[in-house]
Design a protein around this motif. Structure first.
Motif, short mmCIF file in Angstrom:
data_model
loop_
_atom_site.label_atom_id
_atom_site.label_comp_id
_atom_site.label_asym_id
_atom_site.label_seq_id
_atom_site.Cartn_x
_atom_site.Cartn_y
_atom_site.Cartn_z
N THR A 88 0.84 -1.19 0.00
CA THR A 88 0.00 0.00 0.00
C THR A 88 0.88 1.25 0.00
N VAL A 89 0.34 2.31 -0.54
CA VAL A 89 1.04 3.59 -0.57
C VAL A 89 0.11 4.66 -0.02
N THR A 90 0.68 5.61 0.69
CA THR A 90 -0.12 6.67 1.29
C THR A 90 -0.10 7.91 0.41
N ALA A 91 -1.10 8.74 0.58
CA ALA A 91 -1.26 9.92 -0.27
C ALA A 91 -0.11 10.90 -0.08
N LEU A 92 0.15 11.66 -1.15
CA LEU A 92 1.16 12.71 -1.17
C LEU A 92 2.56 12.18 -0.89
N SER A 93 2.84 11.00 -1.42
CA SER A 93 4.19 10.44 -1.38
C SER A 93 4.60 10.14 -2.82
N PHE A 94 5.89 9.99 -3.04
CA PHE A 94 6.35 9.70 -4.40
C PHE A 94 5.83 8.36 -4.92
N PRO A 95 5.83 7.29 -4.11
CA PRO A 95 5.25 6.03 -4.59
C PRO A 95 3.77 6.17 -4.94
N TRP A 96 3.05 6.98 -4.17
CA TRP A 96 1.63 7.24 -4.43
C TRP A 96 1.44 7.93 -5.78
N PHE A 97 2.25 8.94 -6.06
CA PHE A 97 2.13 9.64 -7.33
C PHE A 97 2.51 8.73 -8.50
N CYS A 98 3.54 7.91 -8.32
CA CYS A 98 3.92 6.96 -9.37
C CYS A 98 2.78 5.98 -9.65
N GLU A 99 2.10 5.55 -8.59
CA GLU A 99 0.97 4.63 -8.76
C GLU A 99 -0.18 5.31 -9.50
#
Length: 256
Positions: A88-99
């Motif tokens: 899982t990825v949390t909002a406003l993180s780089f992994p989140w934006f990549c997803e």
């Protein structure tokens, strides 16, 4: 290993102000989200700057971006790009934006791919009395909204383990959908399943014409069956594909 030099300072001692550096980084990440992985490893100064302003950068990149509207920007979400389906990825993180960017590209691909083809020229369906250009726009919008629901269906079970518990959480999500949303979701799953059936059958027919077997040992589709090869039979072929189609539809509902 992170470099110890300061990328934002020239040999003469002149430093690049953080605001300019952030604009450059923002443009780079916006064009190629995966570039942030290399930037984080570039130097300590670059790593510090990126991590300090991570939320600000991702917020600026995702705010009012029409391409990300149908990616389910809630927190947290399942990482489907290069992950196991459980990360899982949390909002406003780089992994989140990549997803989000990965999902946006996937949605754009699927809306134009034949696996989501919904027009039946032989039966003149759909029969809406609208220009073809408008009809294509309506179909594209329908698909995007349905794919958003599929992502939401998968994301609602973030952090839940076990098929039974996942289904229970998804059942709660489905209970809260409107009749129109349920219809949209059901139609899209059926459309993708039927598209899978048609594409798989067409591919198997091509292999059969060359080998007289349903599957061969080196077939790209042979992972669906444990045996090395299967004699071709039209009815067996269709039943086998339908079984695979059911599994495929189940995976769609689970993983989006």
């Amino acid at each position: 290993m992170l470099g110890s030099w300061n990328l934002f300072r020239s040999d003469g001692g002149i430093e690049l102000v953080p605001e300019i550096s952030l604009i450059i980084v923002q443009q780079l990440v916006g064009q190629s989200p995966n570039a942030v992985k290399s930037l984080l490893l570039l130097s300590k100064s670059c790593h510090f700057l990126l991590k300090r302003y991570e939320k600000s950068i991702t917020h600026r990149l995702s705010y009012n971006d029409d391409d990300l509207v149908y990616t389910n920007m809630q927190q947290p979400i399942i990482r489907s790009s290069g992950g196991t389906g459980k990360e899982t990825v949390t909002a406003l993180s780089f992994p989140w934006f990549c997803e989000l960017m990965h999902r946006s590209n996937t949605i754009n691909f699927l809306t134009s791919h034949e696996i989501t083809h919904m027009e039946d020229s032989t039966n003149d369906w759909p029969t809406l009395d609208v220009p073809k250009a408008e009809l294509r726009q309506r179909l594209a919008m329908f698909k995007k909204r349905a794919l958003l629901l599929l992502y939401q269906l998968a994301d609602c079970a973030v952090g839940v383990e076990g098929t039974r518990n996942i289904r229970a959480r998804q059942s709660i999500f489905l209970d809260n959908l409107s009749t129109q949303e349920l219809a949209r979701l059901g139609v899209m799953v059926e459309v993708i399943g039927q598209g899978y059936f048609s594409l798989t059958k067409a591919r198997l027919s091509l292999e059969h014409s060359a080998t007289d077997l349903l599957l061969t040992a080196n077939s790209e589709l042979s992972y669906f069956d444990s045996s090395m090869s299967i004699p071709y039979n039209e009815s067996v072929n269709d039943n086998w594909i339908r079984e695979c189609m059911c599994v495929f539809e189940d995976l769609i509902q689970r993983h989006g």
